[in-house]
Write an enzyme that holds these catalytic residues in place. Structure first.
Site, PDB file in Angstrom:
ATOM      1  CB  CYS A 103      -0.917  -0.006   1.222  1.00  0.00           C
ATOM      2  SG  CYS A 103      -2.087   1.351   1.186  1.00  0.00           S
ATOM      3  CG  HIS A 175       2.073  -3.088  -8.256  1.00  0.00           C
ATOM      4  ND1 HIS A 175       1.410  -2.045  -7.661  1.00  0.00           N
ATOM      5  CD2 HIS A 175       2.199  -2.745  -9.564  1.00  0.00           C
ATOM      6  CE1 HIS A 175       1.146  -1.112  -8.563  1.00  0.00           C
ATOM      7  NE2 HIS A 175       1.620  -1.525  -9.718  1.00  0.00           N
ATOM      8  N   GLY A 231      -5.751  -6.084 -11.536  1.00  0.00           N
ATOM      9  CA  GLY A 231      -6.487  -5.058 -10.802  1.00  0.00           C
ATOM     10  C   GLY A 231      -7.320  -4.188 -11.735  1.00  0.00           C
TER      11      GLY A 231
HETATM   12  C1  FMN Z   1      -8.714   1.628  -6.212  1.00  0.00           C
HETATM   13  C2  FMN Z   1      -7.562   0.732  -5.870  1.00  0.00           C
HETATM   14  C3  FMN Z   1      -7.489   0.178  -4.615  1.00  0.00           C
HETATM   15  C4  FMN Z   1      -6.419  -0.682  -4.293  1.00  0.00           C
HETATM   16  N1  FMN Z   1      -6.395  -1.259  -3.064  1.00  0.00           N
HETATM   17  C5  FMN Z   1      -5.433  -2.189  -2.790  1.00  0.00           C
HETATM   18  C6  FMN Z   1      -5.440  -2.915  -1.567  1.00  0.00           C
HETATM   19  O1  FMN Z   1      -6.280  -2.722  -0.696  1.00  0.00           O
HETATM   20  N2  FMN Z   1      -4.453  -3.838  -1.384  1.00  0.00           N
HETATM   21  C7  FMN Z   1      -3.476  -4.075  -2.320  1.00  0.00           C
HETATM   22  O2  FMN Z   1      -2.606  -4.925  -2.114  1.00  0.00           O
HETATM   23  N3  FMN Z   1      -3.437  -3.388  -3.464  1.00  0.00           N
HETATM   24  C8  FMN Z   1      -4.407  -2.478  -3.733  1.00  0.00           C
HETATM   25  N4  FMN Z   1      -4.394  -1.833  -4.931  1.00  0.00           N
HETATM   26  C9  FMN Z   1      -3.352  -2.146  -5.908  1.00  0.00           C
HETATM   27  C10 FMN Z   1      -3.806  -3.271  -6.847  1.00  0.00           C
HETATM   28  O3  FMN Z   1      -4.075  -4.441  -6.108  1.00  0.00           O
HETATM   29  C11 FMN Z   1      -2.717  -3.576  -7.893  1.00  0.00           C
HETATM   30  O4  FMN Z   1      -1.555  -3.987  -7.232  1.00  0.00           O
HETATM   31  C12 FMN Z   1      -2.371  -2.354  -8.744  1.00  0.00           C
HETATM   32  O5  FMN Z   1      -3.535  -1.683  -9.177  1.00  0.00           O
HETATM   33  C13 FMN Z   1      -1.524  -2.759  -9.972  1.00  0.00           C
HETATM   34  O6  FMN Z   1      -2.178  -3.734 -10.733  1.00  0.00           O
HETATM   35  P1  FMN Z   1      -3.023  -3.357 -12.050  1.00  0.00           P
HETATM   36  O7  FMN Z   1      -2.090  -2.665 -13.017  1.00  0.00           O
HETATM   37  O8  FMN Z   1      -3.521  -4.684 -12.560  1.00  0.00           O
HETATM   38  O9  FMN Z   1      -4.114  -2.439 -11.632  1.00  0.00           O
HETATM   39  C14 FMN Z   1      -5.413  -0.955  -5.254  1.00  0.00           C
HETATM   40  C15 FMN Z   1      -5.516  -0.369  -6.522  1.00  0.00           C
HETATM   41  C16 FMN Z   1      -6.558   0.453  -6.850  1.00  0.00           C
HETATM   42  C17 FMN Z   1      -6.627   1.035  -8.234  1.00  0.00           C
END
Ligand code: FMN
Length: 373
Positions: A103, A175, A231
């Protein structure tokens, strides 16, 4: 290709990324209806759970169809994390626990939590071991999700991989951004490949910038990861999980729903939210998804605004009826980023002296009770 997390076998190596405010029971079910995979609950805090905080309890709701209950836990105190893991297994029947070490939110990193924590290697190991020890008697695998590090000068992911292996963690997800990058720029898949090369005893999952099923296959090919975490790509597009399941089964499917089919999905999403939260709250929650569902379609400003103010399922039905069901999917949106992107952070907010010492606990840190990231 399947994914094994401890004794848990996932038919498709795809995990819905925990997203605070998004991946509630309704959304997890909606995605699960589309394809096989693992669907992780939004982040909850260990202390909130241990102290019986009502907001935290309210987030621990599961759909009837959720046969594999998966929860992401946040914490900075090994004892709280261990107790919370025990509660999740014993009282909530959880089958998978993911620990959040990614986070980037300042209120979290200020306390040494989330993406700041792996800098303290001993503390990281302690937290992992407490969670694993608590979950072990229930046969529940514990995984961790992290970022590359705090910033380019303070990378932590390779150490985190080693510590995860030593601590009985069932898989590590990376990530490919640092905390200071937040959601900006491109995810570094080379870092994901480097982690996969250095972690040899547990699965490594790659995360960042999977917008289409083809991106997931490309990530596996380029990095060798054992699975992908998705995500933002599924925001307003739960059918992405259908395409992902097909892609990993060797079929090439790119679902291109008409506006009528998107409306049906919107209605289903709203209905599931209302079922879990009641109609007023469910409709309010649904509003944030409207822009994502309609991205690239021709629906005008007035329609978008009205959908963004929807108060009941009857209102929603009346508005969706006005959309042209035959309108074709806007293919220009394929492969395009969606959701949060933002700018990099100039400076990551950390506890005083946090970077001085990478091994100990270093300084006192406070547990957080506020769930939901
Ligand atoms: C609105 C939002 C809330 C998120 N909340 C969390 C969370 O609570 N825990 C977490 O590990 N990652 C959280 N993330 C990160 C995502 O899990 C992910 O690692 C990140 O968006 C990159 O992946 P993506 O490119 O597929 O979106 C959040 C991302 C977004 C956009």
């Amino acid at each position: 290709m399947t994914l094994r997390l401890g004794n848990l076998e996932i038919a498709t190596p795809v995990v819905l990324a925990p997203m605070a405010g998004i991946t509630n029971a309704a959304y997890r079910r909606l995605c699960a209806e589309q394809g096989a995979g693992l669907y992780v609950c939004e982040m909850i805090t260990s202390r909130g759970l241990v102290e019986g905080d009502q907001h935290t309890k309210d987030m621990l709701v599961f759909d009837d169809l959720e046969t594999v209950r998966s929860v992401q836990l946040y914490g900075t105190d090994p004892v709280y994390v261990g107790k919370a893991a025990e509660i999740l297994c014993a009282e909530y029947g959880v089958a998978h626990i993911d620990l959040n070490f990614g986070c980037p939110v300042p209120k979290v990193t200020r306390k040494g939590g989330g993406g700041a924590l792996p800098w303290k290697r001993n503390l990281l190991g302690e937290i992992l071991r407490h969670a694993v020890t608590a979950a072990e008697p229930y046969g529940v695998p514990v995984t961790m999700k992290t970022r590359k590090g705090i910033d380019a000068d303070h990378l932590t992911y390779l150490d985190a991989g080693r510590i995860a292996e030593e601590s009985g963690i069932a898989a590590i997800a990376l990530h490919g951004r640092t905390v200071s990058q937040a959601y900006s720029g491109l995810a570094d898949w080379d870092a994901i490949a480097a982690l996969k090369a250095s972690v040899t005893t547990i699965p490594v999952l790659g995360n960042g910038d999977v917008w289409e099923a083809a991106d997931a296959l490309r990530m596996v090919e380029q990095t060798g990861v054992d699975g992908v975490v998705v995500g933002r790509g599924c925001l307003g597009r739960p059918w992405l999980f259908r395409d992902l399941a097909a892609a990993f089964a060797g079929e090439s499917v790119a679902t291109l729903p008409t506006l009528g089919e998107v409306s049906t999905m919107m209605r289903r999403h709203a209905e599931l939210l209302c079922r879990h939260m009641g109609e007023e709250r469910g409709c309010k929650e649904f509003r944030k998804h409207v822009t994502w569902y309609l991205k690239g379609f021709s629906a005008g400003g007035a329609m978008r605004r009205d959908l963004g103010l929807v108060r009941s399922l009857a209102d929603l039905d009346a508005l969706l009826d006005e959309l042209d069901p035959e309108e074709a999917f806007p293919v220009s949106e394929l492969g395009a980023p969606r959701g949060r992107q933002g700018a990099p952070r100039e400076k990551v907010v950390l506890p005083e002296g946090w970077l001085d010492d990478t091994d100990g606990i270093g300084c006192e840190i406070a547990e957080d009770t506020v769930s939901g990231g």
